[in-house]
Write a protein that holds these residues in place. Structure first.
Motif, PDB file in Angstrom:
ATOM      1  N   PRO A   8       0.880  -1.106   0.099  1.00 15.18           N
ATOM      2  CA  PRO A   8       0.049   0.012   0.000  1.00 15.18           C
ATOM      3  C   PRO A   8       0.746   1.282   0.240  1.00 15.18           C
ATOM      4  N   GLU A   9       2.193   1.198   0.484  1.00 19.36           N
ATOM      5  CA  GLU A   9       2.847   2.436   0.142  1.00 19.36           C
ATOM      6  C   GLU A   9       3.830   2.608  -0.743  1.00 19.36           C
ATOM      7  N   ASP A  10       3.645   1.746  -1.847  1.00 22.42           N
ATOM      8  CA  ASP A  10       4.283   1.822  -3.009  1.00 22.42           C
ATOM      9  C   ASP A  10       3.885   3.080  -3.840  1.00 22.42           C
ATOM     10  N   SER A  11       4.902   3.931  -3.901  1.00 27.33           N
ATOM     11  CA  SER A  11       4.664   5.088  -4.535  1.00 27.33           C
ATOM     12  C   SER A  11       4.056   5.108  -6.167  1.00 27.33           C
ATOM     13  N   TRP A  12       5.008   4.118  -6.685  1.00 29.08           N
ATOM     14  CA  TRP A  12       4.581   3.827  -8.163  1.00 29.08           C
ATOM     15  C   TRP A  12       3.389   3.124  -8.343  1.00 29.08           C
ATOM     16  N   LEU A  13       3.128   2.377  -7.544  1.00 28.36           N
ATOM     17  CA  LEU A  13       1.835   1.590  -7.870  1.00 28.36           C
ATOM     18  C   LEU A  13       0.619   2.585  -7.335  1.00 28.36           C
ATOM     19  N   LEU A  14       1.004   3.397  -6.284  1.00 31.08           N
ATOM     20  CA  LEU A  14      -0.042   4.477  -6.071  1.00 31.08           C
ATOM     21  C   LEU A  14      -0.372   5.227  -7.190  1.00 31.08           C
ATOM     22  N   SER A  15       0.543   5.916  -7.611  1.00 32.37           N
ATOM     23  CA  SER A  15       0.392   6.808  -8.945  1.00 32.37           C
ATOM     24  C   SER A  15      -0.311   6.175 -10.112  1.00 32.37           C
ATOM     25  N   GLN A  16       0.225   4.945 -10.570  1.00 34.38           N
ATOM     26  CA  GLN A  16      -0.401   4.142 -11.457  1.00 34.38           C
ATOM     27  C   GLN A  16      -1.906   3.849 -11.295  1.00 34.38           C
ATOM     28  N   SER A  17      -2.297   3.403 -10.104  1.00 31.74           N
ATOM     29  CA  SER A  17      -3.476   3.178  -9.627  1.00 31.74           C
ATOM     30  C   SER A  17      -4.426   4.552  -9.526  1.00 31.74           C
ATOM     31  N   ALA A  18      -3.935   5.576  -9.271  1.00 35.33           N
ATOM     32  CA  ALA A  18      -4.745   6.697  -9.001  1.00 35.33           C
ATOM     33  C   ALA A  18      -4.773   7.218 -10.733  1.00 35.33           C
ATOM     34  N   LEU A  19      -3.944   7.081 -11.417  1.00 37.86           N
ATOM     35  CA  LEU A  19      -4.248   7.383 -12.940  1.00 37.86           C
ATOM     36  C   LEU A  19      -5.161   6.669 -13.729  1.00 37.86           C
ATOM     37  N   GLY A  56     -12.724   6.385 -14.682  1.00 43.38           N
ATOM     38  CA  GLY A  56     -13.797   7.082 -14.313  1.00 43.38           C
ATOM     39  C   GLY A  56     -14.211   6.808 -12.895  1.00 43.38           C
ATOM     40  N   GLU A  57     -13.197   6.201 -12.026  1.00 40.12           N
ATOM     41  CA  GLU A  57     -13.557   5.973 -10.675  1.00 40.12           C
ATOM     42  C   GLU A  57     -13.041   6.980  -9.862  1.00 40.12           C
ATOM     43  N   ALA A  58     -13.620   8.273  -9.883  1.00 41.94           N
ATOM     44  CA  ALA A  58     -13.165   9.550  -9.193  1.00 41.94           C
ATOM     45  C   ALA A  58     -12.932   9.377  -7.925  1.00 41.94           C
ATOM     46  N   GLU A  59     -13.820   8.962  -7.258  1.00 42.95           N
ATOM     47  CA  GLU A  59     -13.421   8.858  -5.596  1.00 42.95           C
ATOM     48  C   GLU A  59     -12.340   7.997  -5.285  1.00 42.95           C
ATOM     49  N   LEU A  60     -12.047   7.037  -5.975  1.00 45.50           N
ATOM     50  CA  LEU A  60     -10.916   6.134  -5.669  1.00 45.50           C
ATOM     51  C   LEU A  60      -9.517   6.918  -6.055  1.00 45.50           C
ATOM     52  N   ALA A  67      -3.989  15.478 -10.209  1.00 42.84           N
ATOM     53  CA  ALA A  67      -4.893  15.264  -9.038  1.00 42.84           C
ATOM     54  C   ALA A  67      -5.987  16.160  -8.839  1.00 42.84           C
ATOM     55  N   GLU A  68      -5.893  17.209  -9.559  1.00 46.60           N
ATOM     56  CA  GLU A  68      -6.781  18.229  -9.739  1.00 46.60           C
ATOM     57  C   GLU A  68      -7.830  17.790 -10.766  1.00 46.60           C
ATOM     58  N   GLU A  69      -7.563  17.262 -11.654  1.00 46.45           N
ATOM     59  CA  GLU A  69      -8.540  16.440 -12.535  1.00 46.45           C
ATOM     60  C   GLU A  69      -9.637  15.333 -11.827  1.00 46.45           C
ATOM     61  N   ALA A  70      -8.620  14.664 -10.959  1.00 40.73           N
ATOM     62  CA  ALA A  70      -9.667  13.587 -10.127  1.00 40.73           C
ATOM     63  C   ALA A  70     -10.344  14.514  -9.116  1.00 40.73           C
ATOM     64  N   ARG A  71     -10.173  15.386  -8.633  1.00 40.72           N
ATOM     65  CA  ARG A  71     -11.022  16.198  -7.788  1.00 40.72           C
ATOM     66  C   ARG A  71     -12.294  16.599  -8.687  1.00 40.72           C
ATOM     67  N   THR A 115     -19.831  11.219 -19.265  1.00 37.28           N
ATOM     68  CA  THR A 115     -19.180  10.258 -20.374  1.00 37.28           C
ATOM     69  C   THR A 115     -20.385   9.278 -20.591  1.00 37.28           C
ATOM     70  N   LEU A 116     -20.099   8.735 -21.754  1.00 37.78           N
ATOM     71  CA  LEU A 116     -21.146   7.794 -22.398  1.00 37.78           C
ATOM     72  C   LEU A 116     -21.347   6.642 -21.261  1.00 37.78           C
ATOM     73  N   ASP A 117     -20.469   6.055 -20.737  1.00 35.86           N
ATOM     74  CA  ASP A 117     -20.680   4.769 -20.077  1.00 35.86           C
ATOM     75  C   ASP A 117     -21.201   5.028 -18.761  1.00 35.86           C
ATOM     76  N   ARG A 118     -21.184   6.532 -18.180  1.00 30.48           N
ATOM     77  CA  ARG A 118     -21.868   6.903 -16.967  1.00 30.48           C
ATOM     78  C   ARG A 118     -23.205   7.683 -17.437  1.00 30.48           C
ATOM     79  N   ALA A 119     -23.656   7.707 -18.435  1.00 27.12           N
ATOM     80  CA  ALA A 119     -24.907   8.390 -18.797  1.00 27.12           C
ATOM     81  C   ALA A 119     -26.230   7.729 -18.941  1.00 27.12           C
ATOM     82  N   ALA A 120     -26.070   6.316 -19.007  1.00 26.12           N
ATOM     83  CA  ALA A 120     -27.237   5.681 -19.404  1.00 26.12           C
ATOM     84  C   ALA A 120     -28.284   5.896 -18.640  1.00 26.12           C
ATOM     85  N   GLU A 121     -28.346   5.613 -17.154  1.00 24.91           N
ATOM     86  CA  GLU A 121     -29.474   5.727 -16.411  1.00 24.91           C
ATOM     87  C   GLU A 121     -29.832   7.396 -16.519  1.00 24.91           C
TER      88      GLU A 121
END
Lengths: 176, 546
Positions: A85-96, A102-106, A131-135, B112-118
């Motif tokens: 969980p503390e691996d910074s490379w895996l963290l950044s790739q997972s976040a990206l 589209g998993e914004a919250e994660l 990170a701003e984009e994620a927010r 986006t399309l994949d989120r928009a269906a509902e």
């Protein structure tokens, strides 16, 4: 998408792989080299043959991402992150990847964790814009949920109003 | 017999009322058909959106009939008819101005399309209620009030009055239907279409008010209220981002069409149809040839390399759009091979814009764009055989038209391929296990009597299917897969990973012209894709818990 592809830097991986294994070409190094040569199946086999589980995870993630298999890459990244969980490379790739899929919250959560770990370092500055984009995306998702709720309320209220209108006129007597 | 002249006179007396009813019928259809255009930039024009609009309008009309029937017993039904028409005119006149804020309130930008269906389903339903139900309720009142008015005026039978009103109303609706789609929207645009409908309804209202001997002052006041809509901003389609310029916008008989250009370093133009989401129908960049990562069009190129033609490669593109597939092939064929390109595009406006902004070649011996042709009709009409048929006929971002994915259609495609010829299909699908991809792949495989090869286009939500008439398909990763051309191999190499391709066997229950649940499969596809990613996240959260 192309911007994201550039961010997943194979050179970083090669460096990591080199420092991990010294002179002999590791599975990770071979995977990076083979992906560059377009030999994805061989790269995957090398990744699977990497004895160090963390570097095997890096290699698999690299091969999958470069081949465009984003959901699979995301799965591998998070499986790795669950173990390290503390691996910074895996963290950044997972976040990206979370952001890309589209998993914004994660994504926002993972970038917050990177921020905690990195502080105001150069590494953080490199990903700050993403990170701003994620927010932003997180805010967007909230808006979507609110819009959906709103739409359902409108439909319910409209149907109810029409029904009540029909009932109200049913009580109106026909008189000339 | 002696009563006949009086009856005729009385019938003639009802003529103004019947004309008013015809105007109301036309207005109803203008509103219903233009309603979908208003919603299209935000919610698309999928069958779900059409169903929502029609359903809401029918429900509101039913309520209007009921209210009208209860009001028809009042002292002045003709004046009430006038009021109903004024009310409808007022609401219709304000619809364009209200549509953009209402749609934006129900569907935020950037979805986006994949989120928009509902959201598309519920949002379009809610927007229909807010924007179109009030006018439809008012218009529904017209029928019963008109029947009562006609009957009182003619002192005839209820059936006679009802039949005459239905005749006039249906005739008006007929004009409204054909006029809106084929003339009003393409010639005047959506805003003027609504304003014209409102003006007709207001005129009808004024006439009914006059026939019902209503006060002139009140009639003028009602007209003034309708005219206030002129202060509204009108209907505005969603604007693209700041880094995108709009080069042209048109309303065609089929859809809203727009050409945009990116201001970024990489010069690129896109043709969008009814698109308020994140996709486009065609793309153009100055250079011919492959477009780069994420563009499925590039995956139409390999068959010409696998097929190894000597001089000419003859292609038919079903769903030509602005000719992106042509440009990709034109710049990526093996050296010395000349492209003979045919294509069918249902919307002539798309072809016009393509010629103007996207360098589509004018028709000549080697380039023939069949504008105004449906893909299946074009194929049935053609007496030519092709080296490659490309099916790229998406409607409304994600809909595959049912008649272009049935086993009967794929049998026709098979007949139009040369022996050894290739079929390439673009399908919007989230991976090789996507239900739409599996259903179309299995159906095409049945018609071709071989397994279909499906590849996931890297960095996109598209899959491309390959089939071949009387010839073997190359196997990913095997010797015949690579074509010894760096650019094409660059496309093919990533696909060799087993997660990026699949073989689809012939379907045991194919999609047919008779039974084609493609709409349901498309909804399932979006739900499944979203769930897949969410499951990965959930699994991580469970595993990461201390």
């Amino acid at each position: 998408m192309n911007r994201l592809a550039r961010l997943l830097c194979p050179l970083l991986l090669a460096t990591l792989a080199g420092s991990a294994h010294g002179q002999t070409e590791s599975g990770l190094q071979a995977a990076v080299r083979l992906v560059s040569a377009g030999e994805y199946v061989a790269a995957w086999e090398s990744a699977e043959g990497e004895p160090d589980p963390k570097f095997a995870c890096y290699a698999k993630l690299h091969v999958l991402y470069q081949s465009g298999a984003l959901v699979e890459a995301f799965r591998v990244a998070l499986e790795g992150l669950a173990q390290w969980p503390e691996d910074s490379w895996l963290l950044s790739q997972s976040a990206l990847l979370a952001l890309t899929l589209g998993e914004a919250e994660l994504s926002d959560e993972l970038y917050s964790k990177i921020r905690e770990m990195e502080g105001e370092s150069q590494a953080w500055k490199g990903v700050e814009a993403i990170a701003e984009e994620a927010r932003d995306l997180k805010g967007q998702r909230l808006q979507e949920r609110q819009s959906l709720q709103r739409a359902k309320w409108v439909v319910g209220l409209a149907a109810l109003s029409m029904g009540m209108l029909a009932l109200a006129f049913a009580r109106t007597t026909r008189s000339k | 017999m002696a009563e006949a002249p009086h009856a005729t006179n009385r019938s003639r007396g009802s003529l103004p009322l019947l004309l008013i009813v015809a105007l109301a019928g036309a207005g109803t259809m203008v509103v219903e058909l233009a309603a979908v255009r208003v919603l299209a930039p935000w919610f698309g024009t999928s069958s779900a959106v059409w169903t929502n609009v029609i359903g809401v309008v029918l429900g509101a009309l039913a309520l209007g009939y009921w209210i009208g029937s209860r009001l028809s017993g009042r002292a002045h039904p003709t004046r009430l008819l006038g009021l109903a028409l004024f009310l409808a005119a007022f609401v219709v006149a304000w619809t364009p101005a209200l549509s953009s804020p209402v749609a934006e309130w129900l569907r935020p930008a950037g979805v986006t399309l994949d989120r928009a269906a509902e959201l598309l389903l519920w949002g379009s339903l809610a927007a229909s209620f807010l924007l179109f139900a009030p006018a439809a309720v008012a218009l529904g009142c017209v029928g019963p009030l008109a029947v009562e008015s006609v009957q009182r005026q003619t002192a005839g039978h209820a059936g006679t009055a009802g039949g005459a009103v239905l005749f006039a109303s249906t005739l008006g609706s007929l004009f409204g239907t054909f006029g809106t789609t084929h003339y009003l929207v393409p010639a005047l645009g959506v805003n003027l279409c609504f304003y014209l409908a409102a003006a007709c309804l207001a005129l009808g209202g004024l006439a009914a008010w006059a026939v019902g001997s209503g006060s002139v002052l009140q009639g003028v006041a009602c007209l003034f209220l309708v005219a206030t809509a002129g202060f509204g901003k009108g209907y505005l389609v969603p604007t693209p981002n700041d880094d995108v310029a709009v080069l042209a916008e048109r309303q065609s008989p089929y859809q809203f069409v727009r050409v945009t250009e990116t201001r970024a370093a990489r010069h690129q133009r896109q043709l969008q149809v009814n698109e308020g989401l994140d996709s486009f129908q065609s793309v153009w960049q100055p250079e011919l040839g492959l477009l780069g990562p994420g563009f499925y069009y590039d995956y139409f190129a390999p068959p010409a390399w696998w097929g190894r033609p000597e001089e000419r490669w003859k292609v038919m593109v079903l769903g030509l759009g602005a000719g992106t597939a042509w440009r990709v092939l034109e710049g990526s064929l093996p050296d010395g091979v000349e492209l003979v390109a045919h294509g069918a595009e249902i919307d002539p406006t798309v072809v016009e814009l393509a010629r103007e902004f996207m360098e589509m070649a004018p028709d000549d011996e080697d380039h023939q764009a069949w504008a105004g042709w449906d893909g299946r009709a074009a194929l049935a009409h053609s007496d030519q055989d092709y080296d490659q048929i490309i099916l790229d006929a998406y409607a409304n971002q994600m809909e595959v038209p049912a008649h272009l994915c049935s086993v009967e259609f794929f049998e026709e495609v098979f007949q139009h391929l040369k022996p050894g010829g290739w079929l390439s299909i673009n399908i919007g699908g989230f991976g090789t296990e996507d239900p739409v991809v599996r259903a179309i792949g299995g159906t095409a495989a049945l018609a071709f009597e071989q397994q279909a090869l499906v590849v996931q286009v890297p960095f996109s939500r598209n899959c491309v299917l390959y089939l071949r008439r009387e010839g073997e398909l190359p196997q990913p990763g095997k010797q015949d897969w690579s074509v010894s051309a760096a650019a094409i191999d660059g496309l093919l190499d990533p696909v060799t990973l087993s997660s990026n391709y699949a073989w689809i066997p012939p379907a045991s229950a194919p999609l047919t012209d008779d039974h084609n649940p493609i709409d349901a499969l498309q909804r399932q596809s979006i739900v499944q894709a979203t769930r897949e990613v969410q499951e990965v996240t959930s699994a991580w959260r469970t595993a990461a818990k201390p």
